[in-house]
Design an enzyme around this catalytic site. Structure first.
Site, mmCIF file in Angstrom:
data_model
loop_
_atom_site.group_PDB
_atom_site.id
_atom_site.type_symbol
_atom_site.label_atom_id
_atom_site.label_comp_id
_atom_site.label_asym_id
_atom_site.label_seq_id
_atom_site.Cartn_x
_atom_site.Cartn_y
_atom_site.Cartn_z
ATOM 1 N N TYR A 155 0.847 -1.209 0.000
ATOM 2 C CA TYR A 155 0.000 0.000 0.000
ATOM 3 C C TYR A 155 0.873 1.245 0.000
ATOM 4 C CZ TYR A 155 -3.792 -3.095 1.734
ATOM 5 O OH TYR A 155 -4.721 -4.086 1.906
HETATM 6 N N1 LIG Z 1 -6.494 -8.140 1.803
HETATM 7 C C1 LIG Z 1 -6.741 -7.512 0.703
HETATM 8 O O1 LIG Z 1 -6.465 -7.995 -0.399
HETATM 9 C C2 LIG Z 1 -7.397 -6.154 0.768
HETATM 10 C C3 LIG Z 1 -7.896 -5.579 -0.405
HETATM 11 C C4 LIG Z 1 -8.506 -4.334 -0.293
HETATM 12 C C5 LIG Z 1 -8.624 -3.697 0.933
HETATM 13 N N2 LIG Z 1 -8.094 -4.294 2.055
HETATM 14 C C6 LIG Z 1 -8.179 -3.651 3.405
HETATM 15 O O2 LIG Z 1 -9.456 -3.157 3.608
HETATM 16 C C7 LIG Z 1 -9.402 -1.771 3.891
HETATM 17 C C8 LIG Z 1 -10.695 -1.126 3.509
HETATM 18 O O3 LIG Z 1 -10.805 -0.989 2.109
HETATM 19 P P1 LIG Z 1 -11.410 0.334 1.529
HETATM 20 O O4 LIG Z 1 -11.055 1.444 2.411
HETATM 21 O O5 LIG Z 1 -10.976 0.448 0.121
HETATM 22 O O6 LIG Z 1 -12.954 0.015 1.501
HETATM 23 P P2 LIG Z 1 -14.220 0.382 2.403
HETATM 24 O O7 LIG Z 1 -13.912 0.370 3.839
HETATM 25 O O8 LIG Z 1 -15.257 -0.495 1.865
HETATM 26 O O9 LIG Z 1 -14.547 1.877 1.921
HETATM 27 C C9 LIG Z 1 -13.974 2.931 2.595
HETATM 28 C C10 LIG Z 1 -14.164 4.230 1.842
HETATM 29 O O10 LIG Z 1 -15.533 4.631 1.874
HETATM 30 C C11 LIG Z 1 -15.608 6.034 2.052
HETATM 31 N N3 LIG Z 1 -16.236 6.293 3.361
HETATM 32 C C12 LIG Z 1 -15.883 5.775 4.581
HETATM 33 N N4 LIG Z 1 -16.688 6.234 5.561
HETATM 34 C C13 LIG Z 1 -17.579 7.034 4.965
HETATM 35 C C14 LIG Z 1 -18.665 7.804 5.452
HETATM 36 N N5 LIG Z 1 -18.971 7.803 6.740
HETATM 37 N N6 LIG Z 1 -19.383 8.530 4.550
HETATM 38 C C15 LIG Z 1 -19.071 8.524 3.249
HETATM 39 N N7 LIG Z 1 -18.043 7.831 2.725
HETATM 40 C C16 LIG Z 1 -17.303 7.088 3.567
HETATM 41 C C17 LIG Z 1 -14.161 6.560 2.004
HETATM 42 O O11 LIG Z 1 -13.724 6.797 0.664
HETATM 43 P P3 LIG Z 1 -13.947 8.199 -0.155
HETATM 44 O O12 LIG Z 1 -13.676 9.323 0.784
HETATM 45 O O13 LIG Z 1 -12.993 8.101 -1.301
HETATM 46 O O14 LIG Z 1 -15.325 8.171 -0.629
HETATM 47 C C18 LIG Z 1 -13.403 5.354 2.506
HETATM 48 O O15 LIG Z 1 -12.040 5.387 2.179
HETATM 49 C C19 LIG Z 1 -8.114 -1.306 3.244
HETATM 50 O O16 LIG Z 1 -7.606 -0.118 3.782
HETATM 51 C C20 LIG Z 1 -7.219 -2.487 3.556
HETATM 52 O O17 LIG Z 1 -6.732 -2.385 4.865
HETATM 53 C C21 LIG Z 1 -7.519 -5.512 1.979
#
Ligand SMILES: NC(=O)c1ccc[n+]([C@@H]2O[C@H](COP(=O)([O-])OP(=O)(O)OC[C@H]3O[C@@H](n4cnc5c(N)ncnc54)[C@H](OP(=O)(O)O)[C@@H]3O)[C@@H](O)[C@H]2O)c1
Length: 323
Positions: A53
């Protein structure tokens, strides 16, 4: 804050994991520090990142998220108050990938240096490596644990078959066992985890920390049309949910949220937290308002009627067959 044991491990984590892939991507270092301060200040302790990352962001080379977390740990102290999960195995540069003993020995030193710490609480295989014998990987993890560099190990993106195989090798050969699994899992992505993988995690008491818990923001309800996703950093990931099924899930979340005086994203996380197989869903935020909103999910206890209503709207044929 109520803590949950991660699988059968020595780690006790709060019920939401902060997803660190925003650090060095959609949150710069100053904002990342504010987010980490607020997360820990609210009583949470579990932070997930990976060596790779945020390699996908133009100009980055990987390691940016760990570096920011390391700088924050150095600035704030209190290393023992947080549980740091990171991962290895995804390509960092040509030839630098996988789960071989030789590469693992290199990768951990690079992660420890960036994180400015001498141990990782949860070291995870980012994805399965079919080219390395499972026993070699587990034995290399054993060395890292003996050296005091790693406390516990976890798997991410493994199939039920391969995770089951790894658990059997751990038991048969007296090697460390994967204590956690990180699958993609949210209300609009149930098929990959529910079924054989979830059954295995329950049977083997594997701690589940699913990712994309908010479906990249879709489940917060802020994307309801193509115009809403246009030009957004996560727009291309969200577009596939803009259909009858996705809107049906949002409708159920809106209804339940209205009853709980809550927001749809909070209900989506509360549903995951209530799932018996789940330990601490991973979610990220890019500003303090988003973070404050999503952390409140830990205070919501959904009743059976709410869970049923959300289930009915979000179950696909595959997840219905397995439940
Ligand atoms: N193991 C793996 O292969 C893998 C793959 C992917 C991710 N991950 C892990 O999972 C984590 C989470 O993934 P993610 O952050 O992409 O997905 P997520 O948690 O599904 O989406 C988070 C995103 O939604 C938006 N958001 C969050 N709270 C909000 C609210 N209250 N109101 C409006 N929008 C909101 C923000 O983006 P915006 O501000 O851009 O809208 C935030 O970055 C990663 O950081 C990583 O640690 C692991």
């Amino acid at each position: 804050m109520q803590e949950r044991q991660l699988g059968q491990s020595s780690l006790h984590v709060t019920p939401i994991t902060f997803g660190g892939n925003v650090f060095g991507w959609t949150a710069d270092e100053a904002m990342s520090f504010r987010l980490l301060d607020a997360f820990v200040g609210a009583g949470f302790n579990f932070i997930d990142t990976a060596d790779a990352y945020s390699r996908w962001h133009p100009g980055n080379k990987g390691g940016e998220s760990e570096t920011i977390i390391g700088n924050w740990l150095k600035a704030r102290g209190g290393r023992d108050k947080v549980i740091i999960a990171t991962k290895l195995g995804i390509e960092m540069a040509p030839g630098k990938k996988g789960l071989s003993r030789a590469y693992m020995a290199q990768a951990i030193e690079a992660s420890l240096k960036r994180l400015r710490t001498d141990y990782i609480d949860l070291y995870q295989s980012h994805r399965d490596d079919p080219d390395t014998p499972i026993e070699e990987t587990l034995s290399a993890y054993g060395d890292l644990i003996r050296q005091g560099k790693v406390r516990e190990i976890g798997a991410s993106n493994f199939s039920a078959g391969r995770l089951g195989e790894a658990l059997k090798i751990s038991a048969d050969k007296g090697l460390p066992r994967y204590q956690s699994l990180q699958p993609q899992y949210s209300l609009v992505e149930r098929g990959e985890f529910e079924g054989a993988l979830e059954d295995l995690c329950l049977k083997e008491r594997i701690g589940v920390i699913g990712y994309y818990s908010l479906a990249s923001g879709f489940l917060t309800g802020k994307y309801r049309s193509k115009a809403d996703v246009a030009g957004r950093p996560r727009g291309s990931r969200v577009e596939k949910y803009l259909n009858g099924y996705g809107f049906g899930v949002l409708k159920a979340l809106d209804d339940v949220a209205a009853r709980y005086n809550a927001r749809p994203g909070q209900v989506a996380l509360a549903w995951l937290i209530a799932r018996p197989s789940v330990t601490a869903p991973i979610a990220s935020a890019t500003n303090l308002d988003q973070l404050a909103e999503l952390l409140k999910a830990a205070e919501i206890t959904l009743d059976a009627a709410a869970i049923q209503q959300i289930d009915a709207a979000s179950q696909t044929d595959a997840s219905r067959a397995s439940s």
